[in-house]
Design a protein around this motif. Structure first.
Motif, PDB file in Angstrom:
ATOM      1  N   ALA A 124      42.434  48.496  31.576  1.00 16.89           N
ATOM      2  CA  ALA A 124      41.504  47.629  30.840  1.00 16.89           C
ATOM      3  C   ALA A 124      40.563  46.909  31.802  1.00 16.89           C
ATOM      4  N   TYR A 125      41.090  46.481  32.942  1.00 17.45           N
ATOM      5  CA  TYR A 125      40.247  45.801  33.930  1.00 17.45           C
ATOM      6  C   TYR A 125      39.138  46.729  34.407  1.00 17.45           C
ATOM      7  N   ARG A 126      39.490  47.990  34.659  1.00 16.73           N
ATOM      8  CA  ARG A 126      38.485  48.943  35.134  1.00 16.73           C
ATOM      9  C   ARG A 126      37.425  49.209  34.079  1.00 16.73           C
ATOM     10  N   ALA A 127      37.781  48.944  32.818  1.00 15.55           N
ATOM     11  CA  ALA A 127      36.816  49.100  31.724  1.00 15.55           C
ATOM     12  C   ALA A 127      36.027  47.818  31.475  1.00 15.55           C
ATOM     13  N   GLY A 128      36.308  46.775  32.267  1.00 17.02           N
ATOM     14  CA  GLY A 128      35.526  45.545  32.169  1.00 17.02           C
ATOM     15  C   GLY A 128      36.207  44.374  31.506  1.00 17.02           C
TER      16      GLY A 128
END
Length: 367
Positions: A242-246
């Motif tokens: 989720a972090y990598r998706a923003g």
């Protein structure tokens, strides 16, 4: 891929997240103070207690990467008596965690490379990668080994890694953010960069320990934060995705959950180890206070498996003094000689080993 810089990132925290972070931070500080209050800053058992918590944290962090070992095998590896490869590899993680805490007040790119060097220098086949950034493209989530095509995530190009890690360091150095938010986001960013061929997760969790120390959330003991992540690795990895998706929210909440779990179970572990230490003291009742046995006793917390070579080096005692002390500790039931040999003998404190294994079993059951 180019990871967005975070050195000037300004989070928008809703009331629920603020409350979650504050509660988890208080839990960590409470655990730290509980350990200090239990032993006192001048108690000779406080340093060994912190050392065994560090080793427990290292074992949990390694287990997230499917590197599992027992407390006994890890203790044997620490005194060059064990031959189990997983245990020897986890010792590398112990050294990396030690380096993280030692360098916590100067967390820079050089410090991170030093942590990684300690980690991978003990991992067969990867020693040549220890302490150096990767020089190849890496990706996550392609089980067919077909290269980056179809991968769930492709990390930045190798030439972008040094600047990206420097950006994480600059972010970690800020003093205007809630510490636990900062630690969670720095960790997620580091894992997104994936700066090494191997050992990224373990190094990233070592950096989290350095930040916990530097930010004042745990100044006396090592928090078993990785145990809190280990009990639900699916949500941990999902939060990183989720972090990598923003979206930084899930990783912040996941670290809050892990911090609360670490504080509660860490307190139980410290209390159980303190209980074993007290039982050993009772077993030595009547032994004169200046006996070498009393000097060795606290060291059995962080090193519950010993041999004469280790004790001579660690305690600065003669072979004769160490052997006399081991004889007293064995006759009083504090130690058990495990080899049955007349030479090259090894002694273990089974109560402490049982406590450590019970803790690890509880974490695994949660997992």
């Amino acid at each position: 891929m180019v990871t967005p810089a975070i050195r000037e990132w300004a989070p928008q925290l809703d009331a629920e997240t603020v409350a979650d972070v504050e509660e988890a931070s208080l839990a960590l500080k409470g655990f730290d103070l509980h350990s200090l209050g239990l032993f006192g800053a001048g108690d000779p058992a406080l340093a060994p207690m912190s050392a065994i918590l560090l080793r427990t944290e290292s074992a949990s962090s390694s287990q997230i990467e499917n590197l599992t070992t027992s407390a006994k095998q890890l203790a044997l590896a620490e005194i060059d008596e064990g031959k189990k490869q997983n245990a020897l590899t986890v010792v590398g993680n112990v050294r990396a965690m030690e380096a993280a805490l030692r360098l916590s007040d100067d967390l820079g790119v050089t410090s991170i490379l030093a942590m990684h060097a300690e980690l991978l220098s003990r991992q067969p086949g990867l020693e040549h990668e220890a302490g150096r950034f990767r020089r190849e493209l890496v990706w996550i989530g392609n089980r067919d080994n077909a290269g980056p095509r179809g991968a769930a995530f492709i990390a930045p190009q190798p030439d972008l890694v040094p600047a990206a890690v420097a950006d994480v360091v600059a972010f970690a150095d800020r003093v205007d953010l809630p510490a636990l938010v900062q630690i969670a986001v720095a960790h997620a960013q580091f894992e997104t960069i994936h700066p090494f061929v191997d050992g990224n997760g373990r190094t990233g969790r070592a950096i989290a320990q350095a930040m916990l120390r530097d930010k004042g959330l745990a100044t006396h003991t090592t928090v078993p934060l990785s145990a809190g992540l280990l009990i639900d690795t699916d949500s941990y990895f999902s939060a990183l995705t989720a972090y990598r998706a923003g979206d930084a929210g899930p990783i912040v909440h996941r670290f809050c959950d892990a911090a609360r779990y670490a504080a509660v179970t860490g307190r139980e572990l410290v209390d159980a180890l303190a209980g074993e230490l007290e039982r050993s003291k009772e077993a030595l009742a009547g032994v004169r206070s200046h006996s070498a046995a009393w000097k060795i006793l606290p060291r059995l917390i962080d090193q519950p498996v010993v041999n004469t070579r280790f004790l001579v080096a660690a305690m600065g005692m003669s072979d004769v003094s160490v052997m006399r002390a081991l004889d007293v500790l064995t006759r009083r039931g504090v130690l058990v000689e495990r080899t049955g040999n007349s030479r090259n003998r090894v002694w273990e404190q089974r109560g402490i080993l049982s406590v450590l294994d019970a803790y690890a079993d509880n974490v695994r059951r949660g997992h």
